[in-house]
Design a protein around this motif. Structure first.
Motif, PDB file in Angstrom:
ATOM      1  N   MET A   1       0.839  -1.180   0.000  1.00  0.00           N
ATOM      2  CA  MET A   1       0.000   0.000   0.000  1.00  0.00           C
ATOM      3  C   MET A   1       0.881   1.240   0.000  1.00  0.00           C
ATOM      4  N   GLU A   2       0.481   2.219  -0.770  1.00  0.00           N
ATOM      5  CA  GLU A   2       1.223   3.470  -0.852  1.00  0.00           C
ATOM      6  C   GLU A   2       0.470   4.577  -0.139  1.00  0.00           C
ATOM      7  N   GLU A  11      -8.076  12.725   3.481  1.00  0.00           N
ATOM      8  CA  GLU A  11      -8.069  11.820   2.324  1.00  0.00           C
ATOM      9  C   GLU A  11      -7.422  10.483   2.672  1.00  0.00           C
ATOM     10  N   LEU A  12      -6.284  10.558   3.354  1.00  0.00           N
ATOM     11  CA  LEU A  12      -5.543   9.343   3.668  1.00  0.00           C
ATOM     12  C   LEU A  12      -6.291   8.439   4.641  1.00  0.00           C
ATOM     13  N   VAL A  13      -6.854   9.020   5.700  1.00  0.00           N
ATOM     14  CA  VAL A  13      -7.581   8.213   6.681  1.00  0.00           C
ATOM     15  C   VAL A  13      -8.870   7.658   6.079  1.00  0.00           C
ATOM     16  N   TYR A  16      -7.439   4.755   4.100  1.00  0.00           N
ATOM     17  CA  TYR A  16      -6.827   3.746   4.964  1.00  0.00           C
ATOM     18  C   TYR A  16      -7.201   4.028   6.427  1.00  0.00           C
ATOM     19  N   PRO A  17      -8.367   3.589   6.875  1.00  0.00           N
ATOM     20  CA  PRO A  17      -8.809   3.869   8.256  1.00  0.00           C
ATOM     21  C   PRO A  17      -7.828   3.388   9.325  1.00  0.00           C
ATOM     22  N   GLU A  18      -7.050   2.361   9.023  1.00  0.00           N
ATOM     23  CA  GLU A  18      -6.096   1.839  10.001  1.00  0.00           C
ATOM     24  C   GLU A  18      -4.978   2.848  10.313  1.00  0.00           C
ATOM     25  N   MET A  19      -4.829   3.847   9.468  1.00  0.00           N
ATOM     26  CA  MET A  19      -3.835   4.892   9.703  1.00  0.00           C
ATOM     27  C   MET A  19      -4.081   5.629  11.009  1.00  0.00           C
TER      28      MET A  19
END
Length: 76
Positions: A1-2, A11-13, A16-19
């Motif tokens: 995953m990038e 945007e990122l969370v 990728y909720p695990e962030m």
């Protein structure tokens, strides 16, 4: 995953909720506050947040790489 560090935290969370747990473990406690992602998270990037919190970007990159992410984009 990038993970593209030039994208907003929101945007990122969203992607990728695990962030959220990784960020919390590094010291970004505000990420769990209700509404924080919908407001500040829409313009905040990980490098900007690191600078504000005085957390070395290398520490953040290492945490994400250990979690299986590859970092791309802005690193300052």
């Amino acid at each position: 995953m990038e993970i593209d560090f030039s994208k907003s935290l929101y945007e990122l969370v969203s992607q990728y909720p695990e962030m959220k747990e990784i960020m919390l473990g590094i010291g970004f406690n505000e990420i769990t506050k209700p509404g924080m992602l919908q407001t500040a998270g829409r313009y905040m990037t990980i490098p900007k947040g690191a600078k504000m919190k005085k957390i070395p970007l290398a520490t953040i990159i290492q945490a994400f790489e250990e979690a299986g992410f590859q970092i791309v984009g802005e690193r300052e």
